[in-house]
Design a protein around this motif. Sequence first.
Motif, mmCIF file in Angstrom:
data_model
loop_
_atom_site.group_PDB
_atom_site.id
_atom_site.type_symbol
_atom_site.label_atom_id
_atom_site.label_comp_id
_atom_site.label_asym_id
_atom_site.label_seq_id
_atom_site.Cartn_x
_atom_site.Cartn_y
_atom_site.Cartn_z
ATOM 1 N N SER A 41 -14.015 26.009 -47.072
ATOM 2 C CA SER A 41 -12.727 27.273 -47.237
ATOM 3 C C SER A 41 -12.795 27.659 -49.257
ATOM 4 N N LEU A 42 -12.976 26.955 -49.764
ATOM 5 C CA LEU A 42 -13.023 27.451 -51.315
ATOM 6 C C LEU A 42 -14.194 27.943 -51.478
ATOM 7 N N ALA A 43 -14.931 27.382 -50.641
ATOM 8 C CA ALA A 43 -16.301 28.221 -51.742
ATOM 9 C C ALA A 43 -16.666 29.381 -50.611
ATOM 10 N N VAL A 44 -15.794 29.700 -48.971
ATOM 11 C CA VAL A 44 -15.808 31.101 -48.801
ATOM 12 C C VAL A 44 -15.446 31.874 -49.937
ATOM 13 N N SER A 45 -13.890 31.250 -50.475
ATOM 14 C CA SER A 45 -13.601 32.087 -51.102
ATOM 15 C C SER A 45 -14.053 32.707 -51.994
ATOM 16 N N ALA A 46 -14.649 31.711 -52.552
ATOM 17 C CA ALA A 46 -15.453 31.694 -54.066
ATOM 18 C C ALA A 46 -16.435 32.976 -53.963
ATOM 19 N N ALA A 47 -16.983 33.117 -52.485
ATOM 20 C CA ALA A 47 -18.469 33.867 -52.189
ATOM 21 C C ALA A 47 -17.339 35.631 -51.951
ATOM 22 N N ILE A 48 -16.256 34.999 -51.344
ATOM 23 C CA ILE A 48 -16.078 36.775 -50.605
ATOM 24 C C ILE A 48 -15.620 37.206 -52.351
ATOM 25 N N VAL A 49 -14.865 36.692 -53.415
ATOM 26 C CA VAL A 49 -14.898 37.137 -54.669
ATOM 27 C C VAL A 49 -15.851 37.755 -55.490
ATOM 28 N N PHE A 50 -17.331 36.841 -55.373
ATOM 29 C CA PHE A 50 -17.852 37.842 -55.245
ATOM 30 C C PHE A 50 -18.881 38.594 -55.011
ATOM 31 N N ILE A 51 -19.029 38.586 -53.546
ATOM 32 C CA ILE A 51 -19.245 40.244 -53.078
ATOM 33 C C ILE A 51 -18.289 40.924 -52.927
ATOM 34 N N MET A 52 -16.953 40.530 -53.010
ATOM 35 C CA MET A 52 -16.094 42.095 -53.141
ATOM 36 C C MET A 52 -16.400 42.813 -54.534
ATOM 37 N N SER A 53 -16.734 41.687 -55.406
ATOM 38 C CA SER A 53 -17.402 42.772 -57.600
ATOM 39 C C SER A 53 -18.298 43.214 -56.913
ATOM 40 N N GLY A 54 -19.580 43.489 -56.223
ATOM 41 C CA GLY A 54 -20.288 43.966 -55.964
ATOM 42 C C GLY A 54 -19.718 44.566 -54.692
ATOM 43 N N PHE A 55 -19.468 44.347 -53.847
ATOM 44 C CA PHE A 55 -18.857 45.997 -53.379
ATOM 45 C C PHE A 55 -18.136 46.893 -54.107
ATOM 46 N N ILE A 56 -17.352 46.654 -54.991
ATOM 47 C CA ILE A 56 -16.618 47.501 -55.697
ATOM 48 C C ILE A 56 -17.662 48.399 -57.230
ATOM 49 N N LEU A 57 -18.559 47.590 -56.958
ATOM 50 C CA LEU A 57 -19.296 47.962 -58.547
ATOM 51 C C LEU A 57 -20.752 49.520 -57.379
ATOM 52 N N TYR A 58 -20.970 48.840 -56.106
ATOM 53 C CA TYR A 58 -21.829 49.835 -55.202
ATOM 54 C C TYR A 58 -20.452 50.523 -54.791
ATOM 55 N N ASP A 59 -19.395 50.583 -54.319
ATOM 56 C CA ASP A 59 -19.352 52.176 -53.573
ATOM 57 C C ASP A 59 -18.510 52.894 -54.875
ATOM 58 N N THR A 60 -17.934 52.469 -56.103
ATOM 59 C CA THR A 60 -18.059 53.594 -57.445
ATOM 60 C C THR A 60 -19.087 53.739 -57.144
ATOM 61 N N SER A 61 -20.624 53.524 -57.413
ATOM 62 C CA SER A 61 -22.201 53.950 -57.553
ATOM 63 C C SER A 61 -21.566 54.554 -56.641
ATOM 64 N N ARG A 62 -21.893 54.618 -55.231
ATOM 65 C CA ARG A 62 -21.610 55.794 -54.084
ATOM 66 C C ARG A 62 -21.923 57.074 -54.300
ATOM 67 N N ILE A 63 -20.071 56.921 -54.713
ATOM 68 C CA ILE A 63 -19.336 58.135 -55.866
ATOM 69 C C ILE A 63 -20.093 58.969 -55.976
ATOM 70 N N ILE A 64 -19.792 58.159 -57.987
ATOM 71 C CA ILE A 64 -20.878 58.944 -58.457
ATOM 72 C C ILE A 64 -21.985 59.478 -58.823
ATOM 73 N N ASN A 65 -22.235 58.490 -57.544
ATOM 74 C CA ASN A 65 -24.326 59.096 -57.520
ATOM 75 C C ASN A 65 -24.002 60.634 -56.475
#
Length: 222
Positions: A163-187
Amino acid sequence: MEQRTAFSSASQTSVLQTNKVLRNTYMLLAMTLTFSAVCAGIAMSLGLGQGAAMVMSIGALIMIFFLNKAAQSSMGIVFVFVFTGLLGASLGPMLNHYAGFAGGSELILQAFGATALVFFGLSGYVLTTKKDFSFMGGFLIVGLIVAVVASLANIFFQIPALSLAVSAAIVFIMSGFILYDTSRIINGGETNYIRATVSMYLNIYNLFTSILHLLGAFNSDD
């Protein structure tokens, strides 16, 4: 000469359109996050249970269908508020759970602060550097699928470490999605601010709940 002028004009129009989408996205995101927080507070004060939270979460998933259909119309904004309101209210039981911990209120504030720090830090980085993170899309989707499958499996296995490993993974995945989605908007990859708002909201929502879960687990071990 005329071609260069036309190209320059088109480029300026594209930049203006991108800035408009970005501005509208962050404005709507701020409003929906505030509304979501109010709904969460109401749900906490009413003492709603897990059953009600599950029903509201399912209702929010159904709303995604209507959001996609109405993303190009003013009704899309109404659906965004219904969607984020339902998800916000569904947090009520979980927030009450962590509020019952010793220093629970501080724990929730720490999770909120960490979420805000990650979001503004990563979004600010993309807005400053203008880097294109579209290459991350495939990796993030695969990572999210693996995390969801592991989370569903853990419903039956009930392994705290997983459960902790999944939560930690989601933190990294959502951080990646913030980069990805922001990038999609500005590009120019995302030109609809309603869809962009929903994507950003889900990134923040999942980031917050995962950070809160991690902090809660560490706090309970003290």
